[in-house]
Design an enzyme around this catalytic site. Structure first.
Site, PDB file in Angstrom:
ATOM      1  N   CYS A   2       0.869  -1.166   0.000  1.00  0.00           N
ATOM      2  CA  CYS A   2       0.000   0.000   0.000  1.00  0.00           C
ATOM      3  C   CYS A   2       0.910   1.221   0.000  1.00  0.00           C
ATOM      4  O   CYS A   2       2.108   1.105   0.240  1.00  0.00           O
ATOM      5  CB  CYS A   2      -0.880   0.042   1.245  1.00  0.00           C
ATOM      6  SG  CYS A   2      -2.031  -1.341   1.357  1.00  0.00           S
ATOM      7  N   GLY A  28      -0.384   0.164  -5.226  1.00  0.00           N
ATOM      8  CA  GLY A  28      -1.714  -0.401  -5.049  1.00  0.00           C
ATOM      9  C   GLY A  28      -2.700   0.291  -5.957  1.00  0.00           C
ATOM     10  O   GLY A  28      -2.646   1.510  -6.113  1.00  0.00           O
ATOM     11  N   ASN A 104       0.412   1.124   6.287  1.00  0.00           N
ATOM     12  CA  ASN A 104       1.068   0.297   5.271  1.00  0.00           C
ATOM     13  C   ASN A 104       1.859  -0.768   6.003  1.00  0.00           C
ATOM     14  O   ASN A 104       2.676  -0.448   6.873  1.00  0.00           O
ATOM     15  CB  ASN A 104       2.007   1.154   4.408  1.00  0.00           C
ATOM     16  CG  ASN A 104       2.826   0.317   3.449  1.00  0.00           C
ATOM     17  OD1 ASN A 104       2.378  -0.720   2.982  1.00  0.00           O
ATOM     18  ND2 ASN A 104       4.029   0.767   3.141  1.00  0.00           N
ATOM     19  N   GLY A 105       1.632  -2.017   5.648  1.00  0.00           N
ATOM     20  CA  GLY A 105       2.334  -3.110   6.308  1.00  0.00           C
ATOM     21  C   GLY A 105       1.379  -4.233   6.618  1.00  0.00           C
ATOM     22  O   GLY A 105       0.263  -4.265   6.100  1.00  0.00           O
ATOM     23  N   TYR A 247      12.101  -5.020  -6.332  1.00  0.00           N
ATOM     24  CA  TYR A 247      10.934  -4.987  -7.225  1.00  0.00           C
ATOM     25  C   TYR A 247       9.960  -3.861  -6.985  1.00  0.00           C
ATOM     26  O   TYR A 247       9.442  -3.256  -7.915  1.00  0.00           O
ATOM     27  CB  TYR A 247      10.176  -6.320  -7.094  1.00  0.00           C
ATOM     28  CG  TYR A 247       8.767  -6.297  -7.663  1.00  0.00           C
ATOM     29  CD1 TYR A 247       8.559  -6.359  -9.044  1.00  0.00           C
ATOM     30  CD2 TYR A 247       7.670  -6.202  -6.827  1.00  0.00           C
ATOM     31  CE1 TYR A 247       7.269  -6.314  -9.565  1.00  0.00           C
ATOM     32  CE2 TYR A 247       6.388  -6.156  -7.342  1.00  0.00           C
ATOM     33  CZ  TYR A 247       6.189  -6.216  -8.709  1.00  0.00           C
ATOM     34  OH  TYR A 247       4.930  -6.170  -9.214  1.00  0.00           O
TER      35      TYR A 247
END
Ligand code: SF4
Length: 463
Positions: A2, A28, A104-105, A247
């Site tokens: 996210c 996202g 986020n996580g 990535y």
């Protein structure tokens, strides 16, 4: 997977947050949301909808998001599944005032906390792990918002970067392991912006100040940054996610002290040293492997060519929430350049191999376009373990490298040779200052405790 953004102390907070989210769209594509607080009226506003940032926010909607404080979120399919009820920001009226929170996580003790809260009578509106944080803040017996938030965060395990507003005060926190990135920048028109990646600072011409440190809780009010708590447990070696460099992050972002492009070129150069292939051209699987392929070309002396063209108007297949239509999407997403490939021994550089199905379809495409040989090179080690810290990955059984040997994978992909970057080689490329990293998806070395798994809950691998 996210992206989060917050702005404090700028009357254009919502629009600046929108721009920041726009530049983080690669993190996202499922939903986007912004919440603001207007101190002149004491009111908060929120817009959150399914879709891309550019689709969700219109001029009208941005006009309604008034105030100098904002938090925003873009969402990938998260723990709890798709659906608008799971989109962020989460917004509540708390004892301290208007609370809005983005995360986020991936919490690794989400189910354990949620079950305890349900037993105590808590009611949940969503199925996402982020909502337990809001409950823990609301239920804390501490007096001040600073202490309540610190109390809540101290109960969490796993990976989190959090941005939260309590009225016009902004809080930012990063878990003690520092799995996900969070940076602070100064806005040219006054105020501060915080975001998952520096590319969100660049789009609004903000100046990078510093990272939020692992285990740090920050309070921002009236343009002042104050570090108000050091979260437990103390971790001597933070574990930032190396897969962000491999990535996930945008190549122009700066993460963990490295420009992502520079790190990826180094991975490619090291890969060429470790896994030399006799080829006529080097091509990348665009876009995430472009930098690594350039590095491979530099170190091997084999010319870099544009053999695959990516159609940017479809989502990345790796982060598509379901398997549906995967093979079809490969052909929608990539086109071979016949003239470049025809009759050539092609060295294909990709960033990583997850299920292998996309890569196999790509190899078929290259051979159909006339490639004489295909040598596949991966600018990271074999991905053998799922991620429980916020990057969406399939189960261990679905990861091709956990089921097959290198030779079996070579046969499955139908390539002439297959070579991976070694774990040591990958780390060597990004350890100029002795940094440590999470490499659990390559090594199985999970540092933050997997509490839910230990207590018998099914673990999700998403953010
Ligand atoms: S397991 Fe892999 S993807 Fe997950 S945080 Fe660690 S390095 Fe990143």
């Amino acid at each position: 997977m996210c992206g989060i953004v917050a702005v404090s102390g700028n009357p254009e907070a919502a629009r600046l947050t929108y721009l920041g989210l726009y530049s983080l769209q690669h993190r996202g594509q499922e939903a986007a949301g912004i919440a603001t607080f207007d101190s002149s009226t004491g009111t908060s506003s929120r817009v959150r909808e399914a879709g891309l940032v550019s689709d969700v926010f219109t001029e009208d909607k941005l006009d309604k998001l008034r105030g100098a404080t904002a938090v925003g979120h873009i969402r990938y399919s998260t723990a709890g599944g798709a659906g608008l009820k799971n989109a962020q920001p989460i917004r509540e009226i708390s004892r301290s005032g208007h609370l809005a929170l983005v995360h986020n996580g991936n919490l690794t003790n989400f189910h354990a906390i949620r079950d305890r809260l349900l037993d105590e009578g808590a009611l949940f509106q969503s199925t996402i792990d982020s909502e337990v944080i809001v409950h823990l803040i609301a239920r804390s017996r501490d007096i001040t918002p600073d202490a309540r938030i610190a109390d809540a965060l101290a109960q969490l395990e796993g990976a989190y970067c959090i941005l939260a507003t309590v009225n016009d005060t902004l809080y930012a926190a990063r878990d003690p392991y520092g799995y996900r990135p969070l940076v602070i920048g100064a806005l040219p028109g006054g105020g501060l912006i915080l975001a998952s990646e520096t590319c969100a600072l660049d789009i609004v011409k903000a100046t990078y100040i510093r990272d939020v440190e692992p285990g740090e809780l920050i309070r921002i009010r009236d343009g002042e940054i104050e570090s108000v708590a050091c979260l437990q447990p103390y971790v001597p070696e933070p574990q930032p996610c190396i897969f962000e460099l491999v990535y996930f992050a945008r190549p122009d972002s700066r993460l963990w002290g490295y420009t992502v492009d520079r790190a990826r070129r180094a991975f490619g150069r090291k890969l060429a040293q470790e896994q030399r292939a006799d080829g006529d051209i080097v091509i990348s699987v665009p876009d995430s492997a472009n930098s690594a392929a350039v590095g491979y070309s530099e170190a091997s002396g084999i010319p870099f060519e544009l053999g695959l063209i990516r159609n940017h108007y479809v989502g990345r297949t790796f982060i598509t929430p379901t398997q549906t239509g995967r093979d079809f999407k490969v052909r929608m997403k990539f086109s071979p350049v016949h003239e470049v490939l025809s009759g050539k021994r092609v060295v294909v550089v990709d960033d990583s191999l997850v299920r292998g199905t996309t890569s196999r379809a790509l190899v078929h495409m290259l051979r159909d376009a006339g490639a004489a040989e295909v040598h596949f090179r991966l600018a990271s080690p074999p991905v053998r373990w799922p991620c429980f810290y916020g990057i969406d990955m399939p189960t261990k059984e679905e990861l091709i490298a956990s089921r097959m040997t290198i030779e079996e994978m070579r046969e499955f992909l139908e390539v002439d040779s297959l070579g991976y970057l070694s774990p040591e080689g990958m780390i060597d490329c990004v350890r100029e200052n002795g940094e440590s990293y999470c490499t659990a998806c390559f090594t199985g070395d999970y540092r933050a405790p997997l509490v839910d798994a230990q207590e018998g809950f099914a673990m999700s691998s998403h953010c």
